[in-house]
Scaffold this motif. Structure first.
Motif, PDB file in Angstrom:
ATOM      1  N   GLY A 118       0.822  -1.211   0.000  1.00 20.30           N
ATOM      2  CA  GLY A 118       0.000   0.000   0.000  1.00 20.30           C
ATOM      3  C   GLY A 118       0.852   1.256   0.000  1.00 20.30           C
ATOM      4  O   GLY A 118       2.023   1.246   0.378  1.00 20.30           O
ATOM      5  N   VAL A 281       0.945  -3.934   7.665  1.00 17.97           N
ATOM      6  CA  VAL A 281      -0.202  -3.151   7.197  1.00 17.97           C
ATOM      7  C   VAL A 281      -0.969  -2.572   8.381  1.00 17.97           C
ATOM      8  O   VAL A 281      -1.425  -1.424   8.341  1.00 17.97           O
ATOM      9  N   GLN A 282      -1.109  -3.354   9.448  1.00 17.59           N
ATOM     10  CA  GLN A 282      -1.773  -2.832  10.642  1.00 17.59           C
ATOM     11  C   GLN A 282      -0.973  -1.678  11.249  1.00 17.59           C
ATOM     12  O   GLN A 282      -1.550  -0.682  11.697  1.00 17.59           O
ATOM     13  N   SER A 285      -1.533   1.398   9.167  1.00 20.17           N
ATOM     14  CA  SER A 285      -2.839   2.042   9.393  1.00 20.17           C
ATOM     15  C   SER A 285      -2.825   2.904  10.651  1.00 20.17           C
ATOM     16  O   SER A 285      -3.586   3.868  10.758  1.00 20.17           O
ATOM     17  N   SER A 289      -2.479   7.001   9.185  1.00 20.95           N
ATOM     18  CA  SER A 289      -3.903   7.254   8.927  1.00 20.95           C
ATOM     19  C   SER A 289      -4.354   8.662   9.304  1.00 20.95           C
ATOM     20  O   SER A 289      -5.450   9.081   8.923  1.00 20.95           O
ATOM     21  N   SER A 302      -3.203   3.195   1.687  1.00 16.43           N
ATOM     22  CA  SER A 302      -4.196   2.900   0.666  1.00 16.43           C
ATOM     23  C   SER A 302      -3.619   1.942  -0.365  1.00 16.43           C
ATOM     24  O   SER A 302      -2.404   1.906  -0.591  1.00 16.43           O
ATOM     25  N   ALA A 303      -4.527   1.184  -0.988  1.00 11.29           N
ATOM     26  CA  ALA A 303      -4.108   0.300  -2.079  1.00 11.29           C
ATOM     27  C   ALA A 303      -3.986   1.068  -3.393  1.00 11.29           C
ATOM     28  O   ALA A 303      -3.578   0.500  -4.409  1.00 11.29           O
ATOM     29  N   LYS A 304      -4.315   2.352  -3.361  1.00 14.98           N
ATOM     30  CA  LYS A 304      -4.216   3.189  -4.566  1.00 14.98           C
ATOM     31  C   LYS A 304      -2.826   3.823  -4.647  1.00 14.98           C
ATOM     32  O   LYS A 304      -1.987   3.628  -3.785  1.00 14.98           O
ATOM     33  N   ALA A 314      -2.593  -7.756   1.991  1.00 13.39           N
ATOM     34  CA  ALA A 314      -2.761  -6.323   2.217  1.00 13.39           C
ATOM     35  C   ALA A 314      -4.093  -5.836   1.631  1.00 13.39           C
ATOM     36  O   ALA A 314      -4.811  -5.051   2.261  1.00 13.39           O
ATOM     37  N   ALA A 315      -4.421  -6.321   0.421  1.00  9.31           N
ATOM     38  CA  ALA A 315      -5.688  -5.924  -0.196  1.00  9.31           C
ATOM     39  C   ALA A 315      -6.872  -6.377   0.653  1.00  9.31           C
ATOM     40  O   ALA A 315      -7.878  -5.654   0.792  1.00  9.31           O
ATOM     41  N   TYR A 318      -7.277  -3.887   3.523  1.00  8.88           N
ATOM     42  CA  TYR A 318      -7.900  -2.615   3.127  1.00  8.88           C
ATOM     43  C   TYR A 318      -9.394  -2.776   2.863  1.00  8.88           C
ATOM     44  O   TYR A 318     -10.170  -1.837   3.025  1.00  8.88           O
ATOM     45  N   LYS A 319      -9.791  -3.984   2.493  1.00  7.23           N
ATOM     46  CA  LYS A 319     -11.203  -4.232   2.218  1.00  7.23           C
ATOM     47  C   LYS A 319     -11.993  -4.608   3.466  1.00  7.23           C
ATOM     48  O   LYS A 319     -13.108  -4.121   3.669  1.00  7.23           O
TER      49      LYS A 319
END
Length: 454
Positions: A118, A281-282, A285, A289, A302-304, A314-315, A318-319
């Motif tokens: 991300g 990833v946690q 965030s 964030s 973000s995954a963007k 990771a995806a 985020y979902k």
């Protein structure tokens, strides 16, 4: 009474002995599957950061502190910047690293086994120049012709990006005198007046950024064509540094500045354990964030904003957020239960077929207590049959004593009631052999020539 109970009870000892090989085999296969098919996450991980006093270094310390709470040690591997981090990832020198967007592309990342966890934050391209009131101000990048500019060290992300930007403005490589110092010594050179400007990409939290924005005589270049750059180079975004954001009381900066910014991305090797992916990833965030100079609350991570394919774990985060078990358990306990499916599969594949082996083994073990005496009984019969004429009576008497010994030992055998028929059968056969020997003794005796076998 105790002997009767012992004789009639179910033999747990025999069951355990019969089942032991099967149980040990199942346990061994399950442990092998547990450690080989889905190994435990390592307790150390190497994180590629950046130069001294850079945002990558500062954020690296935060990740190290976050993962230390879960018993994972993060070893920070300093580098010149994004390009060197990418190289270290390819060479296996680090497991995960900060990489600037635009440093690679999707095809190359897939070929090299890299995935994104991300995007984390925007890191604008900062161009700081010295103000010289005796000379016209630098308002366009073409004004840099003939100037001494520090692009950043080899391995950083800024040299490559800045060269691309100069090319878009028609500035040739040899028209700007390039320096390749690290950020800290380059800042000293700029303050001493030995160079005219310096370039680096970094989050605004970096100490050097904070210092240079407040240093008299040093001016931040305004990319007033930022939107055009963002259109021509899709990995860039147009961001605004608002007036007064550094110090409202002193109104620093005194005007709005347009900047162009790639995004910092957390990139990992494909072989990084999925549980560590979740942890990073946690941590991201939590660390990234919040609202900042160039981002809204919750915009990152973000995954963007990344050209590198996003890791599946990771995806999923985020979902759907963190894994269910990790919301209520410690990391290691949740990871243990999450990996238990390997044991379930292994047990399902082994228990049913192997459990059919245990009952026959149990029956064989119980019956073997009786059957082994048949070998002794057969040995008695053979000695009787093979007894020579001269010592026949002596052999008969010896084998009768041997039968008495066998019978005494057989009477001490304890087996479950359901197998008692075999024990009673053995006793009757002992009696049969005894009568046979007595008959032969009577037949061999001159006092009883007409004896009839019973």
């Amino acid at each position: 009474m105790s002997k009767i109970l012992k004789f009639t009870q179910f033999s747990l000892r025999d069951l355990f002995v019969a089942a032991a090989p099967t149980v040990l085999l199942i346990v061994g296969v399950c442990l092998l599957a547990y450690w080989l098919v889905d190994p435990a996450p390592p307790r150390t991980v190497r994180l590629g950061t950046g130069q001294e006093n850079s945002a990558y270094e500062e954020f690296g310390k935060k990740y190290a502190a976050a993962l230390a709470k879960h018993g994972v040690k993060v070893t920070m591997v300093p580098s010149a910047g994004s390009s060197e981090n990418l190289r270290n990832l390819r060479d296996g020198k680090v497991d995960i690293a900060f990489v600037q967007s635009g440093s690679t592309n999707e095809e190359a990342a897939e070929r090299e086994g890299l995935s994104s966890l991300g995007s984390l934050f925007v890191e604008p391209l900062w161009l700081f120049v010295r103000e010289d009131k005796s000379k016209p101000p630098i308002t366009k990048l073409t004004d840099l012709r003939g100037k001494k500019i520090n692009y950043g060290p080899k391995g950083a992300g800024s040299p490559r990006l800045f060269r691309q930007i100069l090319e878009l403005n028609g500035v040739e490589k040899d028209e700007v005198e390039r320096f390749s110092l690290a950020n800290t010594p380059a800042t000293v050179e700029l303050l001493e007046g030995r160079i005219d400007g310096l370039v680096f990409t970094s989050a605004p939290e970096a100490p050097l950024i904070q210092m240079l924005l407040q240093t008299p005589g040093i001016k931040l270049f305004d990319f007033n064509q930022a939107e055009a750059y963002a259109r021509k180079m899709p990995f860039l975004t147009h961001v605004m540094l608002p007036q007064g954001i550094v110090d409202l009381g002193r109104n620093i900066p005194s005007e709005d500045y347009n900047l162009i910014a790639p995004t910092a991305t957390l990139v990992a090797r494909d072989d990084l354990h999925s549980a560590l992916v979740d942890l990073f990833v946690q941590a991201a965030s939590t660390i990234h964030s919040g609202a900042g100079w160039f981002q809204q609350q919750g915009q990152f991570p973000s995954a963007k904003y990344t050209e590198i394919p996003v890791d599946a774990e990771a995806a999923k985060f985020y979902k759907s957020g963190p894994p269910f078990l990790q919301r209520y358990m410690t990391f290691w306990l949740a990871n243990f239960f999450d990996r238990m499916w390997v044991l379930v599969v292994a047990l399902g594949a082994l228990i049913l077929p192997l459990s059919k082996v245990i009952p026959p083994l149990y029956v064989w073990r119980i019956r073997s207590r009786v059957y082994k005496w048949y070998g002794q009984l057969r040995a008695v019969e053979q000695k009787v049959e093979e007894a020579p004429q001269s010592t026949r009576m002596q052999v008969y008497e010896e084998q009768l004593k041997r039968l008495d010994e066998i019978e005494e030992l057989v009477n001490q055998v304890s087996i479950p009631l359901s197998f008692a028929d075999g024990l009673y059968g053995l006793r009757s056969h002992i009696q049969f052999v005894r009568k046979r020997i007595l008959f032969l003794m009577g037949e061999a005796s001159p006092a009883a020539p007409d004896a009839v076998p019973v």
